[in-house]
Design an enzyme around this catalytic site. Structure first.
Site, short mmCIF file in Angstrom:
data_model
loop_
_atom_site.label_atom_id
_atom_site.label_comp_id
_atom_site.label_asym_id
_atom_site.label_seq_id
_atom_site.Cartn_x
_atom_site.Cartn_y
_atom_site.Cartn_z
N LYS A 98 0.80 -1.23 0.00
CA LYS A 98 0.00 0.00 0.00
C LYS A 98 0.83 1.28 0.00
O LYS A 98 0.36 2.33 -0.44
CB LYS A 98 -0.96 0.00 1.20
CG LYS A 98 -2.04 -1.07 1.10
CD LYS A 98 -2.99 -1.02 2.26
CE LYS A 98 -4.05 -2.11 2.14
NZ LYS A 98 -5.05 -2.07 3.21
N ALA A 155 -2.06 0.07 6.07
CA ALA A 155 -3.39 -0.03 6.67
C ALA A 155 -3.44 0.78 7.96
O ALA A 155 -4.45 1.43 8.26
CB ALA A 155 -3.73 -1.48 6.95
#
Length: 292
Positions: free
Chosen positions: A79, A143
């Protein structure tokens, strides 16, 4: 930005991550597209054998873009690694410093973050009555950056961030302090000390996933008055949540976050807002055992 015009041709999307074969994203997206009269195919691009390196990720993005994908979701551990490979970031993704949705449009790669809203909406619905005076978050990765923003937006007064990499947790704390000057935000080297005075704890690591079994901290630190939230959703009942529930603690699993972030991603991919409640009902109808 994605078009608001519904797709008249089949939509090809997918998920890039490591150890993702048990993901429910294909079923969730494809079921909703069918309910809406769309033709959508959702593929898994598992880079487990490549490892968490930018080179493998870069090749995967090039491949799906070449194959005509409308976009891809990005999950652990990519990510943050994906950001240098993109042309544009939404304001939200830039602020959080993590991307979980990439849209290919007009020869450009657009990065978005739908995790923050997904976690916040799930928490708002199910944990509205818990105390937010002091919260500990385990994990400062992609996250974790999203959930930390969500927690502070929800009104957490003191957020302590713990991570195996103290430099990373301190960097996230420093960045958040600029964005949320009214809150107390700190990196903590000691989960034991932080949890002793906390109202709740959030696991924002992959610990508890089928491929990462175990607990993110010593189960002896759990107690009945400490609420526990987990972002893991396969399995839905992680060991952390199971132990917390046996003590009588209020808990929140990662299922709702998975659904709500997927709903936002679906809209980015197709240009059409899905029925979130229908997606949630479908998700809850799927087998919820250890092998999801």
């Amino acid at each position: 930005m994605p078009s608001s015009t519904p797709h008249s041709r089949p939509v090809l999307v997918g998920l890039i991550g490591a150890a993702i074969q048990q993901s429910k994203s294909p079923a969730l997206h494809e079921a909703e597209s069918q309910a809406m009269g769309l033709t959508l195919s959702y593929r898994l691009i598992d880079l487990k054998t490549v490892g968490p390196d930018g080179q493998g990720l870069s090749k995967a993005l090039e491949q799906v873009e070449h194959e005509g994908f409308a976009g891809v979701n990005i999950t652990h551990p990519y990510k943050q690694l994906v950001i240098p490979l993109l042309d544009n970031l939404s304001d939200q993704a830039a602020m959080i410093g993590a991307v979980n949705t990439v849209v290919f449009k007009n020869g450009k790669r657009w990065g978005y973050n739908t995790d923050e809203w997904g976690f916040r909406e799930n928490f708002r619905r199910q944990m509205a009555d818990v105390s937010l005076n002091s919260v500990v978050q385990i994990g400062a990765g992609g996250a974790g950056a999203a959930t930390a923003h969500a927690l502070l937006t929800l009104g957490v007064k003191w957020l302590q961030i713990a991570d195996a990499d103290l430099v990373r947790s301190q960097a996230l704390a420093n960045k958040l302090a600029v964005r949320f000057p009214g809150a107390r935000i700190s990196a903590t080297p000691s989960v034991d000390t932080a949890l002793a005075s906390a109202d709740g704890v959030v696991n924002a690591t992959p610990m508890g996933m089928a491929d990462h079994p175990g607990l993110p901290f010593d189960a002896g630190l759990l107690r009945p008055d400490l609420w526990v939230a987990d972002i893991v959703y396969f399995p839905l009942e992680t060991e952390l949540l199971s132990r917390a529930r046996r003590l009588g603690a209020k808990t929140l699993d990662g299922g709702g976050m998975a659904v709500f972030q997927a709903a936002k991603a679906f809209e980015l991919f197709t240009g059409i807002a899905p029925d979130q409640e229908r997606m949630l009902r479908y998700f809850l109808s799927l087998p919820q055992g250890a092998e999801n």
